[in-house]
Enzyme design. Structure first.
Site, short mmCIF file in Angstrom:
data_model
loop_
_atom_site.label_atom_id
_atom_site.label_comp_id
_atom_site.label_asym_id
_atom_site.label_seq_id
_atom_site.Cartn_x
_atom_site.Cartn_y
_atom_site.Cartn_z
N GLN A 1 39.64 40.86 23.99
CA GLN A 1 39.98 40.97 25.41
C GLN A 1 39.99 42.46 25.76
OE1 GLN A 1 40.90 37.61 27.10
NE2 GLN A 1 39.59 37.37 25.31
N ALA B 1 46.90 33.80 33.49
CA ALA B 1 45.94 33.96 32.39
C ALA B 1 44.88 35.01 32.72
CB ALA B 1 45.30 32.62 32.08
N HIS B 2 43.99 35.22 31.74
CA HIS B 2 42.98 36.30 31.87
C HIS B 2 41.99 36.02 33.01
CE1 HIS B 2 40.50 34.05 28.53
NE2 HIS B 2 40.70 33.31 29.58
N ASN B 3 41.59 37.13 33.65
CA ASN B 3 40.59 37.12 34.72
C ASN B 3 41.02 36.37 35.98
OD1 ASN B 3 38.86 37.20 31.96
ND2 ASN B 3 37.85 38.40 33.55
N SER C 1 40.43 32.67 34.85
CA SER C 1 39.32 32.85 35.79
C SER C 1 39.49 32.10 37.10
CB SER C 1 37.98 32.44 35.13
OG SER C 1 37.74 33.23 33.99
#
Length: 347
Positions: free
Chosen positions: A198, A239-241, A259
């Site tokens: 990441q 969470a990521h993005n 995302s």
């Protein structure tokens, strides 16, 4: 410090009903009001407390008319809830703030700390980090390499900000917040799961407040983005993005998978879960415990349930659900009657 009803009314553009010289020096809930305290009434279900409260001053909405005699001095304002919030903010700002660097703090030689900051004991500020002016960082916080924190930002104890992340101005991070831990990225293989590095960051824009023990993961690439004015409660997972749009609010224990793009001015009740790679339109409102399993395209929708559906459809469906036991009995009775009719027809 004491303030008179006259001074408070002037500050809030309010109208006094009662003793303009009544004084207060503290705040209290209307049901716990005591002499020298100011309270407020914004919800009609608490009106009965107004007639028994000992508070010296009570803020009420300008269209409110009491149905019984009131002992307290009333100040009528356009919005009692907003007005008490203004007074609480003024009270908080009037407190003397700590400044200076505690001798037990560690600041790397290449880090930069602005003017009038407070750096508490056992704070660690790593290489090339930049801390804006008037920022307060309390005990045991860890600020990673190349982190940027804007002016007038407040970090309560035990906040951790991983390397390269960016925090704006007037941001509040409550105790235990973690910004920039790795996103949950793993590729399944025959032997298990390979970690996907990441390498992105987290960006938090201005005027954001994040509750205790909330986690915002760094992106795989690019940035996880929390836009201006967002308010996140305790124990929220981003969470990521993910992108969270301006002025969106989330109650405790919400979770947003990777995302997903959330619009501005959205409102999420407690324990709402949002699937990954979805797009949530502006001004979406979601009831507590809803499971949003896909995109919401139309702005201003209200959803609830698992999977989340329009609140009106949910209410109708729930009415049917409540009646299922009786409906089952009726259906069973009808089935028996049909069987009896079939027997009679055969004869």
């Amino acid at each position: 410090m004491d303030f008179t009803a006259q001074q408070i009314a002037l500050y809030l553009n309010g109208v006094i009903e009662g003793n303009e010289n009544a004084t207060v020096n503290t705040f209290a809930k209307i049901e716990e009001g005591k002499p020298g305290a100011i309270s407020f009434l914004a919800n009609s279900k608490y009106e009965h407390y107004l007639y028994m409260t000992e508070a010296s001053i009570v803020l009420v909405n300008q269209d409110f008319t009491p149905s019984q005699p009131v002992k307290a001095t009333l100040i009528k304002v356009p919005n009692a809830y907003e007005s008490i919030a203004k007074l609480l903010t003024l009270y908080e700002q009037s407190k003397q703030q700590k400044t200076g660097i505690h001798p037990l703090a560690y600041i790397a030689p290449t880090a930069t700390v602005g003017d009038n900051c407070y750096i508490g004991p056992f704070v660690c500020i790593d290489e090339n980090a930049t801390i804006g002016s008037n920022t307060r960082i309390h005990a045991n916080c860890v600020i990673g390499e190349n982190v940027t924190i804007g002016n007038n930002t407040l970090l309560y104890p035990n906040v951790t900000i991983y390397h390269d992340c960016k925090i704006g101005q007037r941001v509040t991070l409550h105790a235990g917040v973690v910004i920039g831990a790795d996103g949950f990225g793993f590729a399944p293989t025959a032997d298990g799961y390979d970690k996907i590095p990441q390498i992105g960051i987290v960006t938090i824009e201005d005027d954001v407040e994040i509750g205790a023990n909330t986690c915002i993961d760094r992106s795989t690439m690019g940035t996880t983005l929390i836009k201006k004015g967002v308010k996140l409660d305790n124990l929220v997972q981003i969470a990521h993005n993910v992108v969270v749009g301006e002025n969106t609010v989330m109650s405790a224990q919400c979770g947003v998978a990777g995302s997903t793009k959330i619009g501005q001015w959205c409102m999420f009740g407690g324990q709402v879960g949002v699937t990954g790679h979805a797009t949530i339109a502006d001004k979406t409102q979601s009831g507590a415990k809803a499971g949003i399993a896909g995109s919401i395209i139309k702005s201003g929708e209200t959803v609830i349930g698992v999977p989340a559906i329009d609140v009106k459809k949910f209410s109708r469906s729930n009415a049917v659900f409540r009646n299922l036991p009786q409906m089952y009995k009726d259906l069973y009775s009808l089935k028996k009657e049909i069987e009896e009719l079939k027997k009679q027809l055969k004869h």
